[in-house]
Design a protein around this motif. Structure first.
Motif, short mmCIF file in Angstrom:
data_model
loop_
_atom_site.label_atom_id
_atom_site.label_comp_id
_atom_site.label_asym_id
_atom_site.label_seq_id
_atom_site.Cartn_x
_atom_site.Cartn_y
_atom_site.Cartn_z
N THR A 10 -3.90 0.82 -14.14
CA THR A 10 -2.71 1.43 -13.54
C THR A 10 -3.09 2.28 -12.33
O THR A 10 -2.44 2.22 -11.28
CB THR A 10 -1.98 2.30 -14.58
N GLY A 11 -4.14 3.09 -12.48
CA GLY A 11 -4.60 3.88 -11.34
C GLY A 11 -5.07 3.01 -10.20
O GLY A 11 -4.79 3.27 -9.02
N THR A 12 -5.80 1.92 -10.53
CA THR A 12 -6.29 1.01 -9.49
C THR A 12 -5.13 0.30 -8.81
O THR A 12 -5.14 0.12 -7.58
CB THR A 12 -7.25 -0.02 -10.11
N LEU A 13 -4.12 -0.12 -9.59
CA LEU A 13 -2.96 -0.77 -9.00
C LEU A 13 -2.25 0.16 -8.02
O LEU A 13 -1.90 -0.25 -6.90
CB LEU A 13 -1.99 -1.20 -10.10
N ALA A 14 -2.05 1.40 -8.42
CA ALA A 14 -1.40 2.36 -7.53
C ALA A 14 -2.21 2.54 -6.25
O ALA A 14 -1.66 2.58 -5.14
CB ALA A 14 -1.22 3.71 -8.23
N SER A 15 -3.55 2.62 -6.39
CA SER A 15 -4.41 2.77 -5.22
C SER A 15 -4.33 1.54 -4.32
O SER A 15 -4.28 1.65 -3.09
CB SER A 15 -5.85 3.02 -5.66
N ARG A 16 -4.33 0.35 -4.93
CA ARG A 16 -4.28 -0.88 -4.14
C ARG A 16 -2.94 -1.02 -3.42
O ARG A 16 -2.88 -1.49 -2.27
CB ARG A 16 -4.52 -2.09 -5.04
N LEU A 17 -1.85 -0.65 -4.08
CA LEU A 17 -0.54 -0.74 -3.42
C LEU A 17 -0.47 0.21 -2.23
O LEU A 17 0.05 -0.15 -1.16
CB LEU A 17 0.57 -0.44 -4.42
N LEU A 18 -1.00 1.40 -2.41
CA LEU A 18 -1.09 2.31 -1.26
C LEU A 18 -2.02 1.74 -0.20
O LEU A 18 -1.80 1.92 1.00
CB LEU A 18 -1.59 3.69 -1.71
N GLY A 19 -3.06 1.04 -0.64
CA GLY A 19 -3.97 0.40 0.31
C GLY A 19 -3.27 -0.65 1.15
O GLY A 19 -3.56 -0.81 2.34
N PHE A 20 -2.34 -1.40 0.53
CA PHE A 20 -1.58 -2.38 1.31
C PHE A 20 -0.71 -1.69 2.36
O PHE A 20 -0.61 -2.16 3.50
CB PHE A 20 -0.69 -3.21 0.38
N ALA A 21 -0.08 -0.58 1.97
CA ALA A 21 0.70 0.17 2.95
C ALA A 21 -0.20 0.67 4.08
O ALA A 21 0.16 0.60 5.26
CB ALA A 21 1.40 1.35 2.26
N ARG A 22 -1.39 1.16 3.71
CA ARG A 22 -2.36 1.62 4.71
C ARG A 22 -2.75 0.49 5.66
O ARG A 22 -2.73 0.65 6.89
CB ARG A 22 -3.59 2.15 3.98
N ASP A 23 -3.07 -0.68 5.11
CA ASP A 23 -3.53 -1.78 5.95
C ASP A 23 -2.40 -2.38 6.78
O ASP A 23 -2.64 -2.87 7.89
CB ASP A 23 -4.17 -2.87 5.08
N SER A 24 -1.19 -2.34 6.26
CA SER A 24 -0.04 -2.78 7.06
C SER A 24 0.11 -1.90 8.29
O SER A 24 0.39 -2.39 9.40
CB SER A 24 1.23 -2.74 6.21
N MET A 25 -0.10 -0.59 8.13
CA MET A 25 -0.02 0.32 9.27
C MET A 25 -1.19 0.12 10.23
O MET A 25 -1.02 0.19 11.45
CB MET A 25 0.00 1.76 8.77
N ILE A 26 -2.38 -0.15 9.69
CA ILE A 26 -3.54 -0.44 10.56
C ILE A 26 -3.27 -1.68 11.40
O ILE A 26 -3.54 -1.71 12.61
CB ILE A 26 -4.81 -0.63 9.72
N ALA A 27 -2.70 -2.73 10.77
CA ALA A 27 -2.39 -3.96 11.51
C ALA A 27 -1.36 -3.69 12.60
O ALA A 27 -1.48 -4.20 13.73
CB ALA A 27 -1.86 -5.02 10.54
N ALA A 28 -0.36 -2.88 12.29
CA ALA A 28 0.67 -2.58 13.28
C ALA A 28 0.12 -1.75 14.43
O ALA A 28 0.48 -1.97 15.60
CB ALA A 28 1.84 -1.85 12.62
N LEU A 29 -0.77 -0.80 14.13
CA LEU A 29 -1.32 0.07 15.17
C LEU A 29 -2.40 -0.61 16.00
O LEU A 29 -2.46 -0.43 17.22
CB LEU A 29 -1.91 1.33 14.52
N LEU A 30 -3.27 -1.41 15.36
CA LEU A 30 -4.46 -1.94 16.04
C LEU A 30 -4.39 -3.44 16.34
O LEU A 30 -5.16 -3.93 17.16
CB LEU A 30 -5.72 -1.66 15.21
N GLY A 31 -3.51 -4.18 15.62
CA GLY A 31 -3.43 -5.62 15.83
C GLY A 31 -4.66 -6.32 15.27
O GLY A 31 -5.21 -5.96 14.24
N ALA A 32 -5.11 -7.39 15.99
CA ALA A 32 -6.29 -8.14 15.54
C ALA A 32 -7.22 -8.44 16.71
O ALA A 32 -7.89 -9.46 16.73
CB ALA A 32 -5.85 -9.45 14.87
N GLY A 33 -7.26 -7.53 17.69
CA GLY A 33 -8.11 -7.73 18.85
C GLY A 33 -9.41 -6.96 18.77
O GLY A 33 -9.85 -6.57 17.69
N PRO A 34 -10.05 -6.69 19.91
CA PRO A 34 -11.34 -6.00 19.93
C PRO A 34 -11.32 -4.62 19.30
O PRO A 34 -12.26 -4.23 18.60
CB PRO A 34 -11.68 -5.93 21.42
N VAL A 35 -10.25 -3.84 19.53
CA VAL A 35 -10.17 -2.50 18.95
C VAL A 35 -10.13 -2.58 17.43
O VAL A 35 -10.82 -1.84 16.72
CB VAL A 35 -8.95 -1.74 19.49
#
Length: 519
Positions: A10-35
């Motif tokens: 349960t703790g890991t699931l909560a962490s992973r779900l927050l991780g998806f939100a984190r990575d979604s924001m990283i993708a939106a901010l940085l894209g998939a280029g050199p940065v």
């Protein structure tokens, strides 16, 4: 053990779900280029150490050692031993962190040789140096979490990693609102990573104080050298999934955006891997250690059988689900801002191959505790190193022909090499104790998972073709319906086949004493 597993999961699931939100924001901010490539190479370096230390890996050596001292010499001696481990590991990591910071250009050059001669290399070095303070905080966090696990106090260790993602998400929300450029945003996120470990350390110290490991000392005596000799191979072996991804990143660094595609695809694989693998590694090591020290073959067989059932029963349907729904899930989570539709397609292709390695990763997580509880951390280490070599060679060959998808296939081959090596070594050394119930249930679980996968594939045909609104509310709701239906169908098949009985599952949860889970 089942209730402890659910607590950690349960703790890991909560962490992973927050991780998806984190990575979604990283993708939106940085894209998939050199940065993004530069940031993610640096993040993977810190993330591997974070996973290696804080997600159950150190249990491989510390849990059996602490239990042995407590049973032989009492609680005071066990606290003193823990204090020496805490002080020594913390001091060693401070020194290692400083050395890595000084040598960071060479470290990044080894991890991403394709960055050589490009501005991406300096970007990665700058990001990695800002993240490094996390490693120093990870030392005491590691030891305190392992000590709580040894005492069957799983709740606090399961939920404290949430603070890491909460800190990053809060900072990225501010960056999105203020619309900062990608390079500056990457540096700010990197600095936040560097301080996030302080949040985890603070909550553990405030909740438990210093009595769990006292007095604090730095020592490299014979006992401590023996402990580190067991701990280091075990920690490396426990980080095999992340090390294989690093192997893929080494090859992918010469191809633009490939590091980003592999990273985001792997993040989807890490959800089921974290739920099963981390929970098994955290709970099963203490269970097996107690059974072996009590010379109880029945308890050993029970622990190993339940661990294998959990691994197979959860990994197979997750694998099929990621293969069937990989592209729409990637669209929903990552196709925002600078992350384009072509990035989504490349990520989904890599995900298909990475998902084929998920059962192997989980098998390794289920088998490794049998070695760790017997104080054998070297066999899993050699299996991990062999898998790393296979992944490098396969990714190099297949990547030249099939691009990022070929590199992902090489990572999956490395995972299966690791798992098969461990199976052969375990069978030759001590044999795996699988009870009659597991021999009856496992084939039925496989059949139920395959039936679920076939029905999910048919249901997924109802999903609309990707469009500009692929991440809209209707798309999200349809995905949730498909995933929920697949879970329900799988549970139904398990029940009809006799693989599980719901009253047995409820009783297994209730049998764990509440005192065992104080946290």
């Amino acid at each position: 053990m089942i209730r402890s597993f659910l607590t950690v999961s349960t703790g890991t699931l909560a962490s992973r779900l927050l991780g998806f939100a984190r990575d979604s924001m990283i993708a939106a901010l940085l894209g998939a280029g050199p940065v993004a490539d530069a940031f993610l190479v640096a993040f993977q370096l810190v993330n591997v150490v974070r996973r290696l230390l804080t997600e159950g890996a150190v249990n491989a050596a510390l849990v059996p050692a602490w239990l042995r001292v407590r049973e032989a010499e009492g609680a005071v001696k066990a606290a003193a031993f823990a204090g020496r481990v805490l002080g020594t590991v913390s001091a060693a990591l401070v020194v290692v962190t400083a050395l890595i910071g000084l040598l960071m250009p060479f470290v990044i050059g080894a991890l991403a040789p394709g960055f050589a001669g490009q501005p991406t290399l300096q970007l990665a070095v700058d990001n990695a140096r800002l993240m490094l303070p996390y490693l120093a905080f990870a030392g005491p966090v590691t030891v305190m979490m392992a000590l709580l696990n040894a005492q069957a106090r799983f709740a606090l260790t399961a939920f404290s990693p949430l603070l890491f993602n909460i800190a990053l998400i809060a900072v990225m929300i501010a960056l999105i609102v203020w619309r900062q450029d990608a390079a500056f945003a990457a540096l700010v996120i990197a600095a936040t990573v560097g301080m996030a470990g302080l949040l985890q350390l603070s909550i553990l110290v405030l909740r438990r104080g210093g009595s769990i490991a006292t007095p604090l000392r730095v020592s490299f005596d014979a006992e401590m050298r023996g402990f580190l000799g067991q701990a280091i191979p075990g920690m490396i072996a426990s980080a095999s999934p992340q090390l294989l991804v690093i192997a893929g990143a080494v090859i992918a660094s010469s191809s633009p955006s490939a590091v980003s595609w592999l990273y985001f695809a792997n993040r989807l694989v890490e959800l089921p891997l974290g739920l099963v693998g981390v929970a098994i590694g955290t709970v099963l090591v203490p269970e097996l250690t107690r059974a072996l020290r009590g010379d109880d073959p029945t308890a050993v067989a029970h622990a190993e059988s339940r661990g294998l059932e959990l691994a197979v029963g959860l990994a197979l349907p997750a694998t099929l689900g990621l293969i069937v729904l990989g592209e729409p899930i990637a669209q929903l989570l990552f196709q925002h801002g600078a992350f384009t539709a072509s990035d989504t397609a490349a990520t989904a292709q890599a995900l298909t191959w990475l998902a084929l390695g998920l059962p192997a990763h989980v098998l390794v997580k289920a088998q490794s505790p049998a070695f760790f509880a017997r104080h054998d951390t070297r066999a899993p280490l050699w299996a991990t190193l062999k898998g790393f070599a296979v992944a490098i060679i396969a990714a190099l060959v297949l990547g030249r022909v099939f691009g990022a998808g070929g590199i992902a296939a090489g990572i999956a081959l490395g995972a299966w090499s690791n798992a098969l090596s461990l199976i052969r070594r375990g069978a030759a050394s001590f044999g795996f104790s699988i009870d009659a119930a597991a021999r009856r249930r496992l084939p039925r679980m496989v059949v139920a998972a395959l039936a679920m996968g076939a029905l999910l594939w048919l249901m997924a045909r109802l999903l609309p073709a990707p469009g500009a609104d692929a991440h809209g509310l209707a798309h999200a709701m349809l995905l949730m319906v498909l995933i929920s239906a697949a879970i329900a169908v799988y549970g139904l098949f398990l029940g009809l086949s006799g693989a599980i009985r719901w009253d047995d599952a409820v009783n297994a949860v209730r049998r764990t004493k509440p005192a065992d889970l104080r946290g």
